[in-house]
Design a protein around this motif. Structure first.
Motif, PDB file in Angstrom:
ATOM      1  N   PHE A   1       0.828  -1.198   0.000  1.00  0.00           N
ATOM      2  CA  PHE A   1       0.000   0.000   0.000  1.00  0.00           C
ATOM      3  C   PHE A   1       0.866   1.254   0.000  1.00  0.00           C
ATOM      4  O   PHE A   1       1.889   1.323   0.687  1.00  0.00           O
ATOM      5  CB  PHE A   1      -0.942  -0.003   1.206  1.00  0.00           C
TER       6      PHE A   1
ATOM      7  N   ILE B   1      -4.974   5.907   3.705  1.00  0.00           N
ATOM      8  CA  ILE B   1      -5.724   5.227   2.662  1.00  0.00           C
ATOM      9  C   ILE B   1      -6.860   6.105   2.142  1.00  0.00           C
ATOM     10  O   ILE B   1      -7.203   6.082   0.951  1.00  0.00           O
ATOM     11  CB  ILE B   1      -6.285   3.875   3.178  1.00  0.00           C
TER      12      ILE B   1
ATOM     13  N   LEU C   1      -1.940   1.974  -5.456  1.00  0.00           N
ATOM     14  CA  LEU C   1      -3.100   1.360  -4.807  1.00  0.00           C
ATOM     15  C   LEU C   1      -3.696   0.269  -5.685  1.00  0.00           C
ATOM     16  O   LEU C   1      -4.108  -0.795  -5.189  1.00  0.00           O
ATOM     17  CB  LEU C   1      -4.147   2.426  -4.501  1.00  0.00           C
TER      18      LEU C   1
ATOM     19  N   ALA D   1      -1.524  -2.723  -5.300  1.00  0.00           N
ATOM     20  CA  ALA D   1      -1.674  -3.297  -3.961  1.00  0.00           C
ATOM     21  C   ALA D   1      -2.910  -4.183  -3.896  1.00  0.00           C
ATOM     22  O   ALA D   1      -2.876  -5.303  -3.363  1.00  0.00           O
ATOM     23  CB  ALA D   1      -1.758  -2.171  -2.921  1.00  0.00           C
TER      24      ALA D   1
ATOM     25  N   SER E   1      -5.666  -9.091   4.130  1.00  0.00           N
ATOM     26  CA  SER E   1      -5.724  -7.768   3.490  1.00  0.00           C
ATOM     27  C   SER E   1      -6.007  -6.673   4.516  1.00  0.00           C
ATOM     28  O   SER E   1      -5.381  -5.603   4.486  1.00  0.00           O
ATOM     29  CB  SER E   1      -6.798  -7.768   2.404  1.00  0.00           C
TER      30      SER E   1
ATOM     31  N   ILE F   1      -3.507  -3.469   5.688  1.00  0.00           N
ATOM     32  CA  ILE F   1      -3.885  -2.055   5.775  1.00  0.00           C
ATOM     33  C   ILE F   1      -3.746  -1.550   7.206  1.00  0.00           C
ATOM     34  O   ILE F   1      -3.204  -0.471   7.456  1.00  0.00           O
ATOM     35  CB  ILE F   1      -5.330  -1.857   5.281  1.00  0.00           C
TER      36      ILE F   1
ATOM     37  N   ASN G   1      -0.159  -1.078   8.492  1.00  0.00           N
ATOM     38  CA  ASN G   1       0.636  -0.106   7.751  1.00  0.00           C
ATOM     39  C   ASN G   1       0.687   1.212   8.522  1.00  0.00           C
ATOM     40  O   ASN G   1      -0.241   1.556   9.259  1.00  0.00           O
ATOM     41  CB  ASN G   1       0.022   0.121   6.367  1.00  0.00           C
TER      42      ASN G   1
ATOM     43  N   TYR H   1      -2.420   4.208   9.349  1.00  0.00           N
ATOM     44  CA  TYR H   1      -2.767   4.319   7.934  1.00  0.00           C
ATOM     45  C   TYR H   1      -4.278   4.425   7.746  1.00  0.00           C
ATOM     46  O   TYR H   1      -4.732   4.803   6.664  1.00  0.00           O
ATOM     47  CB  TYR H   1      -2.227   3.096   7.197  1.00  0.00           C
TER      48      TYR H   1
END
Length: 495
Positions: free
Chosen positions: A247, A285, A420, A423, A450, A454, A457, A465
């Motif tokens: 990401f 994000i 993105l 990712a 997944s 995220i 991160n 994130y």
């Protein structure tokens, strides 16, 4: 052997840097020219020009890089300097700089390393016999393309200008939009050989000062020979942790209006010379999925566009693993959706069809990038016929698989961030494999993996994130999900 004079020995020490650290000018034009000619190898480098002139009864020498300086301006400056009389000639370089140099951007320098870097950057350098400092005149102009709408960050409304490869032009486009004394453009450089110019753009009073100091310190301590890939090289130097997390840690934009909006919100925008895009940090994000079109339409329309982008990004990740799960477990399919069941038994297992098409789509993207414009249309038609209809008729792929992969390929372009998109692609492939190997538990495990990628991160500023979801801030989250106000219209929300 002829014995060296004390003055020559002292000059060599100053030039070589044994006195004064990095080495300073000696005040002797002949010694300074000899050193500079040797370092620059002017006999072989045709584009480095030097010329000895007489000004005010003193001998002087100018140095410049051909193609970087404005010829008309240099000619007028030379004519002015050569017309000086001995009575008008000032006693030192300060007097020449203050009272006898008819130009705006003028500086003086006595350190060789700074002087040579400035010269190779395109600055006009003037050495005068008896002066222990050089005159630097910033009359450079870089080859640059015209300002136009960026190909990647297009909008239906709004300005049609975009960043170019010249740093000064890019900072001017931001300064044009933010006429405030709080806007700071701080110049740094990195790379032992390239000395690449880097501009930090931020609003004093709105930016996180601790984060700004951290970014400034990291740039000043970059141990690299050159930033060969411009912003990507800089990004990898700024953030070296968790490289395996796909990401994006940074957001890039080629639009000055989008960069200006981020500056007004308290973020830092980094411009790198020779790069036509701005790097925005910190980035979450939610920041990555935002686009300029969200703000060029009324709030209701902008909110709809944003929520559609969120939903489609989620579907690009889930649609193929979910279809594979349903085909492996037909009992999970409601009777209402029985039409999604494959009409014919596939010749190739579905997992291999998906994996081959994932690779084929990237191959088509690479082919499209390298295809000449005049051939792009006929090759696109051939690709659609051969890889579409004929691949289905030949039995390699099922029509349903082609449909869902076509949706994924096209839907990826609903958001402009390539990082993105890839990712989500990597996580989609992992979820496909886990679903094939472990069925329902693999599908659930892929989704959890997944979410973990995220959630674990971190931004460059070491924040979550998923902010403002984690830690939760409803006021900020509302502005991220719904287009309620224009960026910069109000003071930045505290983070």
């Amino acid at each position: 052997m002829i014995e060296e004079k004390d003055s020559d020995r002292k000059a060599k020490k100053l030039i070589n840097g044994s006195e004064g650290g990095s080495g300073s000018l000696t005040g002797s034009l002949q010694d300074d020219m000899a050193y500079l000619n040797r370092v620059l190898d002017v006999e072989k480098n045709f584009d480095i020009i030097y010329r000895v002139i007489q000004m005010g009864g003193k001998e002087a020498c100018m140095y410049l890089v051909d193609g970087f300086c404005k010829d008309d301006l240099v000619q007028k400056l030379l004519q002015y300097f050569m017309d000086l009389t001995p009575d008008e000639m000032p006693k030192d370089i300060h007097g020449l700089s203050k009272g006898f140099t008819p130009y705006v951007e003028v500086d003086i320098e006595d350190k060789w390393d700074t002087l040579i870097t400035s010269l190779l950057s395109g600055i006009f350098v003037l050495l005068v016999d008896g002066y222990e400092k050089a005159l630097l005149i910033d009359s450079r102009t870089y080859p640059a393309r015209s300002v136009g709408e960026p190909e990647k960050d297009k909008t239906l409304r709004g300005s049609k200008d975009g960043f170019v490869e010249t740093l000064v032009s890019n900072t001017a486009m931001i300064r044009r939009r933010i006429r405030s004394t709080d806007l700071h453009m701080e110049m740094l450089n990195a790379g032992e050989s390239s000395h690449t110019d880097i501009a930090l753009c931020y609003m004093k009073g709105r930016v996180d000062e601790d984060f700004l100091d951290d970014i400034r310190r990291k740039i000043n301590h970059i141990q690299a020979d050159a930033l060969t890939m411009n912003q990507e090289s800089l990004a990898e130097c700024l953030y070296q942790r968790k490289w395996y997390n796909p990401f994006p840690k940074f957001k890039y934009t080629e639009r000055p209006d989008a960069a200006s909006a981020q500056v007004l919100e308290g973020n830092i925008v980094i411009l790198v010379d020779n790069s036509p895009s701005a790097m925005i940090l910190p980035t979450t994000i939610f920041d990555v999925i935002e686009e300029a079109d969200d703000y060029y339409f009324p709030p209701v329309t902008g909110t709809y566009l944003r929520m559609t982008r969120f939903l489609i990004s989620l579907l690009t990740y889930l649609v193929t693993p979910t279809f594979l799960l349903m085909m492996n477990n037909p009992q999970f399919i409601p009777e209402t959706f029985s039409f999604i069941i494959l009409q014919e038994e596939p010749n190739l297992p579905l997992i291999w069809q998906f994996l081959v098409l994932e690779l084929a789509i990237d191959g088509l993207k690479l082919a499209a990038i390298n295809t000449p414009n005049m051939l792009s249309t006929p090759l696109s038609v051939m690709a659609a016929l051969v890889l579409g209809e004929f691949s289905v008729n030949s039995g390699w792929f099922s029509p349903e698989v082609m449909l869902y992969m076509a949706f994924v390929a096209i839907a990826n372009y609903t958001q402009a961030n390539y990082e993105l998109g890839y990712a989500l692609k990597f996580l989609r492939i992992i979820t496909l494999l886990l679903t094939q190997w472990f069925n329902l538990w693999g599908y659930i495990g892929g989704i959890l993996l997944s979410l973990l990628a995220i959630g674990c991160n971190r931004t460059v500023s070491h924040r979550s994130y998923l902010y403002p979801l984690i830690p939760f801030s409803w006021k900020t989250l509302k502005n991220k999900l719904f287009r309620t106000r224009l960026p910069g219209a109000l003071k930045k929300d505290s983070r």
